[in-house]
Design a protein around this motif. Structure first.
Motif, PDB file in Angstrom:
ATOM      1  N   PRO A 133       0.823  -1.212   0.000  1.00 37.87           N
ATOM      2  CA  PRO A 133       0.000   0.000   0.000  1.00 37.87           C
ATOM      3  C   PRO A 133       0.856   1.261   0.000  1.00 37.87           C
ATOM      4  O   PRO A 133       1.955   1.302   0.549  1.00 37.87           O
ATOM      5  N   SER A 134       0.334   2.286  -0.629  1.00 37.96           N
ATOM      6  CA  SER A 134       0.979   3.598  -0.642  1.00 37.96           C
ATOM      7  C   SER A 134      -0.125   4.647  -0.604  1.00 37.96           C
ATOM      8  O   SER A 134      -1.131   4.500  -1.310  1.00 37.96           O
ATOM      9  N   PRO A 135       0.000   5.679   0.224  1.00 36.19           N
ATOM     10  CA  PRO A 135       1.114   6.067   1.097  1.00 36.19           C
ATOM     11  C   PRO A 135       1.399   5.008   2.167  1.00 36.19           C
ATOM     12  O   PRO A 135       0.561   4.209   2.512  1.00 36.19           O
ATOM     13  N   THR A 136       2.617   5.078   2.713  1.00 30.95           N
ATOM     14  CA  THR A 136       3.044   4.070   3.663  1.00 30.95           C
ATOM     15  C   THR A 136       4.040   4.656   4.652  1.00 30.95           C
ATOM     16  O   THR A 136       4.684   5.677   4.379  1.00 30.95           O
ATOM     17  N   ALA A 137       4.151   3.982   5.787  1.00 29.71           N
ATOM     18  CA  ALA A 137       5.190   4.290   6.759  1.00 29.71           C
ATOM     19  C   ALA A 137       6.005   3.045   7.053  1.00 29.71           C
ATOM     20  O   ALA A 137       6.725   2.982   8.045  1.00 29.71           O
ATOM     21  N   ALA A 138       5.928   2.047   6.177  1.00 29.90           N
ATOM     22  CA  ALA A 138       6.543   0.745   6.431  1.00 29.90           C
ATOM     23  C   ALA A 138       8.064   0.835   6.410  1.00 29.90           C
ATOM     24  O   ALA A 138       8.654   1.637   5.683  1.00 29.90           O
ATOM     25  N   ALA A 139       8.712  -0.029   7.180  1.00 32.27           N
ATOM     26  CA  ALA A 139      10.178  -0.072   7.220  1.00 32.27           C
ATOM     27  C   ALA A 139      10.748  -0.768   5.992  1.00 32.27           C
ATOM     28  O   ALA A 139      11.902  -0.538   5.627  1.00 32.27           O
ATOM     29  N   THR A 140       9.979  -1.642   5.372  1.00 39.42           N
ATOM     30  CA  THR A 140      10.399  -2.285   4.125  1.00 39.42           C
ATOM     31  C   THR A 140       9.231  -2.253   3.143  1.00 39.42           C
ATOM     32  O   THR A 140       8.066  -2.312   3.543  1.00 39.42           O
ATOM     33  N   VAL A 141       9.564  -2.159   1.866  1.00 33.54           N
ATOM     34  CA  VAL A 141       8.566  -2.205   0.799  1.00 33.54           C
ATOM     35  C   VAL A 141       9.106  -3.060  -0.337  1.00 33.54           C
ATOM     36  O   VAL A 141      10.308  -3.360  -0.396  1.00 33.54           O
ATOM     37  N   PHE A 220       6.026   8.117   1.114  1.00 36.27           N
ATOM     38  CA  PHE A 220       6.268   8.086   2.561  1.00 36.27           C
ATOM     39  C   PHE A 220       5.806   9.428   3.114  1.00 36.27           C
ATOM     40  O   PHE A 220       6.553  10.402   3.166  1.00 36.27           O
ATOM     41  N   SER A 221       4.488   9.417   3.476  1.00 42.14           N
ATOM     42  CA  SER A 221       3.796  10.666   3.738  1.00 42.14           C
ATOM     43  C   SER A 221       4.135  11.232   5.111  1.00 42.14           C
ATOM     44  O   SER A 221       4.446  10.502   6.054  1.00 42.14           O
ATOM     45  N   ILE A 222       4.031  12.539   5.205  1.00 41.12           N
ATOM     46  CA  ILE A 222       4.155  13.199   6.500  1.00 41.12           C
ATOM     47  C   ILE A 222       2.822  13.129   7.253  1.00 41.12           C
ATOM     48  O   ILE A 222       2.760  13.462   8.431  1.00 41.12           O
ATOM     49  N   LEU A 223       1.743  12.688   6.554  1.00 38.12           N
ATOM     50  CA  LEU A 223       0.436  12.605   7.192  1.00 38.12           C
ATOM     51  C   LEU A 223       0.327  11.302   7.977  1.00 38.12           C
ATOM     52  O   LEU A 223       1.032  10.329   7.696  1.00 38.12           O
ATOM     53  N   PRO A 224      -0.586  11.255   8.947  1.00 36.70           N
ATOM     54  CA  PRO A 224      -0.832   9.979   9.631  1.00 36.70           C
ATOM     55  C   PRO A 224      -1.300   8.921   8.635  1.00 36.70           C
ATOM     56  O   PRO A 224      -1.990   9.234   7.653  1.00 36.70           O
ATOM     57  N   ALA A 247      -4.040   4.479  13.691  1.00 31.67           N
ATOM     58  CA  ALA A 247      -3.226   5.309  12.809  1.00 31.67           C
ATOM     59  C   ALA A 247      -1.877   5.574  13.457  1.00 31.67           C
ATOM     60  O   ALA A 247      -1.736   5.532  14.683  1.00 31.67           O
ATOM     61  N   GLY A 248      -0.877   5.833  12.623  1.00 27.86           N
ATOM     62  CA  GLY A 248       0.460   6.162  13.113  1.00 27.86           C
ATOM     63  C   GLY A 248       1.154   7.136  12.176  1.00 27.86           C
ATOM     64  O   GLY A 248       0.673   7.422  11.079  1.00 27.86           O
ATOM     65  N   VAL A 249       2.305   7.633  12.637  1.00 25.08           N
ATOM     66  CA  VAL A 249       3.102   8.578  11.852  1.00 25.08           C
ATOM     67  C   VAL A 249       4.461   7.961  11.602  1.00 25.08           C
ATOM     68  O   VAL A 249       5.048   7.345  12.506  1.00 25.08           O
ATOM     69  N   ARG A 250       5.010   8.099  10.388  1.00 22.04           N
ATOM     70  CA  ARG A 250       6.338   7.573  10.077  1.00 22.04           C
ATOM     71  C   ARG A 250       7.372   8.188  11.003  1.00 22.04           C
ATOM     72  O   ARG A 250       7.450   9.402  11.161  1.00 22.04           O
ATOM     73  N   GLY A 251       8.129   7.326  11.632  1.00 25.27           N
ATOM     74  CA  GLY A 251       9.111   7.784  12.586  1.00 25.27           C
ATOM     75  C   GLY A 251       8.571   7.907  13.998  1.00 25.27           C
ATOM     76  O   GLY A 251       9.302   8.268  14.919  1.00 25.27           O
ATOM     77  N   GLY A 252       7.277   7.628  14.197  1.00 28.51           N
ATOM     78  CA  GLY A 252       6.685   7.703  15.522  1.00 28.51           C
ATOM     79  C   GLY A 252       6.079   9.062  15.792  1.00 28.51           C
ATOM     80  O   GLY A 252       6.216  10.008  15.018  1.00 28.51           O
ATOM     81  N   GLY A 253       5.398   9.180  16.896  1.00 28.35           N
ATOM     82  CA  GLY A 253       4.749  10.440  17.248  1.00 28.35           C
ATOM     83  C   GLY A 253       3.311  10.204  17.640  1.00 28.35           C
ATOM     84  O   GLY A 253       2.701   9.192  17.280  1.00 28.35           O
ATOM     85  N   ALA A 254       2.733  11.152  18.380  1.00 26.81           N
ATOM     86  CA  ALA A 254       1.373  11.025  18.883  1.00 26.81           C
ATOM     87  C   ALA A 254       0.355  11.291  17.782  1.00 26.81           C
ATOM     88  O   ALA A 254       0.573  12.115  16.893  1.00 26.81           O
ATOM     89  N   VAL A 255      -0.770  10.592  17.856  1.00 21.81           N
ATOM     90  CA  VAL A 255      -1.880  10.786  16.929  1.00 21.81           C
ATOM     91  C   VAL A 255      -3.143  10.963  17.761  1.00 21.81           C
ATOM     92  O   VAL A 255      -3.391  10.213  18.706  1.00 21.81           O
ATOM     93  N   SER A 256      -3.953  11.960  17.407  1.00 23.71           N
ATOM     94  CA  SER A 256      -5.243  12.169  18.062  1.00 23.71           C
ATOM     95  C   SER A 256      -6.367  11.812  17.079  1.00 23.71           C
ATOM     96  O   SER A 256      -6.174  11.813  15.858  1.00 23.71           O
ATOM     97  N   TYR A 257      -7.551  11.511  17.647  1.00 26.65           N
ATOM     98  CA  TYR A 257      -8.669  11.034  16.829  1.00 26.65           C
ATOM     99  C   TYR A 257      -9.898  11.896  17.075  1.00 26.65           C
ATOM    100  O   TYR A 257     -10.128  12.391  18.171  1.00 26.65           O
ATOM    101  N   GLN A 258     -10.713  12.038  16.020  1.00 21.92           N
ATOM    102  CA  GLN A 258     -12.038  12.649  16.128  1.00 21.92           C
ATOM    103  C   GLN A 258     -12.974  11.912  15.184  1.00 21.92           C
ATOM    104  O   GLN A 258     -12.731  11.820  13.983  1.00 21.92           O
TER     105      GLN A 258
END
Length: 573
Positions: A133-141, A220-224, A247-258
């Protein structure tokens, strides 16, 4: 255009030498035989060039004009290639499908042979497509690499990355595959942006694939990014459900939901649900049928968010059957149609089965409220399951319907008779049995006799129709002997089944004659009197039968002891 150099070592003698080269390529033939190669003419076509090269393959001798063969009969030096030296052939300007031909011999005046160099198109990369899948935050593709012919020895050296965003730490982890299909797995490092995989050209693969090719890109998106999205679900009225997402962010980081009520395709029209700010949301119980869309928005930093797919909660009414398939009676070789009718939230789906209710081992028919059985030869059970788009919630099963198949039509009277003008006796009687030997009330039946000559008349004519009655029999209405005396047949038909019954019309009043013959009485009558009985009465006493149901037309009887009377009487069975 690309140049391809190939080196062949040739030790055999006494034969042509053949090879292949890509367009614009160069090929070297090393003479590893025990003798020399002698040349007599320039290559054909003339666009090809030929050189004599030293044994190290580094320096070309002057051969007339550079690259052009010129005979040198004086010294016989320039027109030969010694053991260990090379013949170099350049094919620039020679078209694909052309064979370059160079005549030569293994002796100065011996039999001539040919170098034959076929110019063929080089193998090509036809696709480099992303597999994940793309966009992606995967460590391998992974990328799928396709060639137009089988290739071996494809390796990491053949590939490079399209990495305009300078994503750090990108590397090829593995190259696997065979033939025309290969898979490249890459470590994606860190950072965001677009990352592609490209074919750089020839390395160690064979045959060589020299032309470069640009592959597809991963984002490799900057978006969640959602690793799990909310799923659509079916419910019944008064039920609720829980929707979830991750949901997650590439490289880690907090995600909020609504969570929102509405569609992510038109988020401007959606309504944020108060307090629904976690990765899961439990809906209220739904009191009305319909479709209810929801989605969740994942945010990493203010203004940086991604919306999930829309999950639709469909609240449906379960199907209910208001008309079950009905039993049917038919005869062997016939077919019928069964039907079911149901209410419920559309679309409704139908699964028909042959066998007892609940037995799903023999599905038949299609997704339809009607079933055509096809021709049947034995009693068969059918039933149907009805569901809508929420089959796991509310399938409903119909009653089973029995199709009774008649396999035999049997007359219970084999002979009926009567004098002309009288009612046939006994009345005609029939039974139809199904494949299990049971009678079949309600099955239609027709009985037909001849229309002229010796025949009989039902109240409706020479034919009568009706149904097998509740007692399991068809009682034909009375028939009156009509027309001529003599035998005839009634034909009965119930569907595909048939049977026949013999009948005889008797003379209405046969003529009887009596005469003395010595000590005997000669009695004769005008027609064969089958069905009649000859009676006698002596001196006013009772009538006594003396000859019954005879086919004869006369008899010789002993004289009675007194005054005797004789009569022919119709013998009712």
């Amino acid at each position: 255009m690309w140049i391809l150099a190939v080196v062949l070592r040739w030790s055999a003698a006494g034969q042509d030498i053949a090879a292949q080269v890509n367009p614009g390529g160069t090929i070297d033939f090393q003479n590893t035989s025990a003798g020399r190669w002698y040349f007599f003419d320039a290559p054909q076509p003339s666009a090809a060039k030929m050189y004599r090269v030293n044994s190290s393959g580094t320096a070309a001798y002057v051969w007339g004009t550079a690259g052009q063969f010129q005979a040198d009969p004086a010294s016989l030096v320039q027109n030969r290639i010694f053991q260990g030296e090379y013949l170099r052939v350049e094919c620039q300007g020679v078209g694909i499908g052309t064979t370059v031909v160079i005549p030569f011999s293994y002796t100065p005046a011996g039999q001539r042979y040919q170098f034959k160099i076929a110019v063929i198109d080089a193998p090509k990369v036809t696709a480099i497509n992303i597999m994940d899948p793309s966009p992606t935050a995967a460590a391998t593709v992974r990328w799928a690499v396709e060639f137009d012919q089988s290739i071996v020895a494809v390796g990491a050296a053949n590939f490079g990355f399209g990495n305009s965003a300078a994503i750090a730490g990108v590397s090829i982890a593995s190259v696997t595959g065979s033939g025309k299909s290969w898979v490249v797995t890459a470590n994606t490092g860190t950072g965001t942006g677009l990352l592609g995989l490209n074919w750089k050209g020839h390395a160690s693969e064979a045959p060589s694939v020299p032309a470069p090719f640009t592959g597809q890109l991963y984002d490799f998106s900057i978006l969640p990014l959602f690793s799990a999205e909310p799923q659509s679900v079916f419910l019944l009225a008064s039920q609720s459900t829980t929707l979830s997402a991750t949901a997650g962010v590439r490289g880690g980081g907090a995600v909020s939901y609504q969570w929102y009520s509405g569609s992510s395709a038109t988020p401007q029209s959606a309504v944020a649900i108060g307090g629904a700010t976690g990765p899961s949301y439990k809906t209220p119980a739904f009191g009305s049928l319909g479709s209810y869309p929801y989605f969740v928005r994942a945010t990493s930093t203010p203004g940086t968010y991604r919306d999930s797919v829309t999950a639709v909660v469909r609240v449906v009414a379960p199907p209910s059957i208001w008309m079950h398939p009905s039993p049917v009676s038919l005869t062997a070789g016939q077919s019928t149609a069964l039907s079911v009718r149901a209410n419920g939230t559309p679309p409704l789906h139908y699964r028909w089965f042959m066998g007892a209710k609940g037995d799903t081992s023999h599905p038949v028919g299609g997704d339809s409220p009607d079933l055509a059985t096809g021709e049947l030869s034995a009693n068969t059970l059918y039933w149907v399951e009805v569901a809508n788009d929420a089959p796991s919630l509310n399938p409903v099963q119909s009653n089973q319907a029995k199709v009774s198949v008649g396999t035999g039509l049997f007359p219970l009277v084999t002979l009926a008779r009567a004098p002309l003008g009288r009612r046939l006796s006994p009345d005609l009687l029939f039974v139809v049995l199904d494949s299990e030997g049971a009678p079949m009330p309600g099955l239609a039946i027709t009985v037909t006799g001849p229309a002229s000559g010796a025949h009989a008349q039902f109240p409706t004519g020479n034919s009568t129709s009706g149904s097998i009655q509740a007692d399991g029999y068809f009682h034909a209405p009375p028939a009156v002997a009509t027309g001529d005396p003599g035998p005839y047949l009634f034909q009965a038909a119930a569907g595909t089944l048939t049977a026949s019954v013999q009948a005889i019309n008797l003379e209405a009043s046969p003529r009887l004659e009596i005469g003395n013959s010595g000590d005997s009485v000669a009695v004769s009558w005008s027609v064969a009197a089958r069905g009649y009985v000859l009676d006698t009465q002596v001196d006013g006493g009772p009538w006594t039968p003396i000859l019954g149901s005879a086919e004869e037309t006369g008899a010789l009887l002993p004289k009675a002891a007194g005054n005797a009377l004789y009569r022919l009487r119709f013998d009712l069975p």
